[in-house]
Design a protein around this motif. Structure first.
Motif, PDB file in Angstrom:
ATOM      1  N   SER A 153       0.809  -1.216   0.000  1.00  0.00           N
ATOM      2  CA  SER A 153       0.000   0.000   0.000  1.00  0.00           C
ATOM      3  C   SER A 153       0.845   1.269   0.000  1.00  0.00           C
ATOM      4  O   SER A 153       0.418   2.297  -0.548  1.00  0.00           O
ATOM      5  N   ALA A 154       2.039   1.226   0.597  1.00  0.00           N
ATOM      6  CA  ALA A 154       2.880   2.427   0.614  1.00  0.00           C
ATOM      7  C   ALA A 154       3.309   2.815  -0.797  1.00  0.00           C
ATOM      8  O   ALA A 154       3.267   3.999  -1.170  1.00  0.00           O
ATOM      9  N   THR A 157       0.248   4.193  -2.623  1.00  0.00           N
ATOM     10  CA  THR A 157      -0.038   5.558  -2.164  1.00  0.00           C
ATOM     11  C   THR A 157       0.877   6.558  -2.858  1.00  0.00           C
ATOM     12  O   THR A 157       0.429   7.619  -3.312  1.00  0.00           O
ATOM     13  N   MET A 192      -9.647   3.644  -4.722  1.00  0.00           N
ATOM     14  CA  MET A 192      -8.575   4.557  -4.337  1.00  0.00           C
ATOM     15  C   MET A 192      -8.760   5.877  -5.077  1.00  0.00           C
ATOM     16  O   MET A 192      -8.902   5.875  -6.310  1.00  0.00           O
ATOM     17  N   TYR A 257      -0.324  -4.666  -7.060  1.00  0.00           N
ATOM     18  CA  TYR A 257      -0.547  -4.447  -5.633  1.00  0.00           C
ATOM     19  C   TYR A 257      -1.029  -5.766  -5.042  1.00  0.00           C
ATOM     20  O   TYR A 257      -2.158  -6.166  -5.253  1.00  0.00           O
ATOM     21  N   TRP A 264      -6.684  -2.604   1.039  1.00  0.00           N
ATOM     22  CA  TRP A 264      -7.033  -1.189   1.004  1.00  0.00           C
ATOM     23  C   TRP A 264      -8.450  -0.957   1.524  1.00  0.00           C
ATOM     24  O   TRP A 264      -8.732   0.059   2.167  1.00  0.00           O
ATOM     25  N   LEU A 270      -6.455   4.564   5.054  1.00  0.00           N
ATOM     26  CA  LEU A 270      -6.261   4.617   3.609  1.00  0.00           C
ATOM     27  C   LEU A 270      -7.517   5.225   2.980  1.00  0.00           C
ATOM     28  O   LEU A 270      -8.636   4.787   3.269  1.00  0.00           O
TER      29      LEU A 270
END
Length: 276
Positions: A153-154, A157, A192, A257, A264, A270
């Protein structure tokens, strides 16, 4: 033997039984357990042995040592080659291929159209239970992980904030918009913020991958000139169908991902957006 991301039934049928070629059935979920398979196919169990069950997330990638052990048990050699297929067409086979690539192995191709196309072409199938592990020679495969093919997730992002990157979501338009419930309980609906929706079925036609020009148009129509692409889905499986399509289209900088919406979408900080 040249190996691209895809191969077809005619090519494979002419090479069944070749000592350095292993055929893997990577079907998942309701498509597993079919009594029909390509002759000699071995089971690449994404739901089972090829997921890290110590993780709370579905279909988490194995570590290098565990992947090495499972690949060797399937008789795969470093100098060999693999064709992977699934009973849905092109679905989880793309995930299996991406896992091999993430572990440094490139001589792996997806059978275009999978088992449905194979059977429609009148090519041979066998029935009954597949051969058990140990019915063939153990392989000498060694995983050599490539950083960046599977990300967390980093990294996603950061990609969402990067003007040179695009994040694609392979889920249905309804799940992306948050108007349809997630199949896994406890997940938030939506997507997202800043991600792009390209349902995995739209990179296929009649169960096969679209042509390279069609795929390039599909990706560039959403990403514009961005060449660094990231892919997400529900649990990291159909995201790999988009990664396969982007590779065919000529994109080179690709990441999946691994946690996808299974991570997520959990209640967390998030960010989530709804609507188209």
């Amino acid at each position: 033997m040249p190996f691209g991301p895809l191969t077809d039934g005619e090519w494979l049928a002419a090479r069944l039984g070749t000592p350095d070629l292993v055929v893997l059935d990577a079907s998942v979920g309701g498509h597993r357990g079919t009594e029909r398979r390509i002759p000699g196919a071995r089971v690449f169990d994404i739901d089972g042995a090829f997921s890290d069950h110590a993780s709370p997330l579905p279909h988490t990638m194995l570590g290098a040592d565990a992947f090495t052990e499972e690949a060797r048990a399937l008789g795969i050699d470093d100098a060999g080659a693999v064709v992977v297929y699934d009973a849905a067409g092109i679905y989880s086979s793309a995930r299996a291929r991406w896992m091999f690539k993430a572990m440094g192995f490139d001589r792996v191709a997806v059978l275009d159209g999978g088992l449905p196309a194979w059977e429609a072409a009148g090519l041979p199938v066998e029935s009954g239970r597949p051969l058990a592990t140990g019915s063939w020679r153990r392989g000498d495969f060694t995983a050599r992980p490539r950083p960046g093919l599977l990300v967390g997730s980093a990294e996603v992002t950061a990609a969402l904030a990067d003007p040179g990157s695009a994040v694609f979501d392979a889920r249905t338009r309804e799940r992306f918009a948050g108007t349809a419930p997630e199949p896994r309980p406890g997940l938030r609906g939506g997507h997202m913020p800043g991600s792009l929706n390209l349902p995995f079925g739209e990179v296929q036609a009649a169960g096969r991958m679209r042509s390279a020009p069609e795929l390039r148009e599909a990706f560039s129509g959403l990403a514009g000139g961005r060449e660094r692409l990231y892919f997400s889905c529900g649990s990291g499986v159909t995201a790999c169908v988009l990664a396969l399509g982007a590779e065919i289209a000529g994109y080179d900088e690709l990441s999946v991902y691994d946690g996808s919406w299974g991570e997520w979408g959990l209640p967390s900080d998030l960010p989530v957006a709804t609507g188209a």
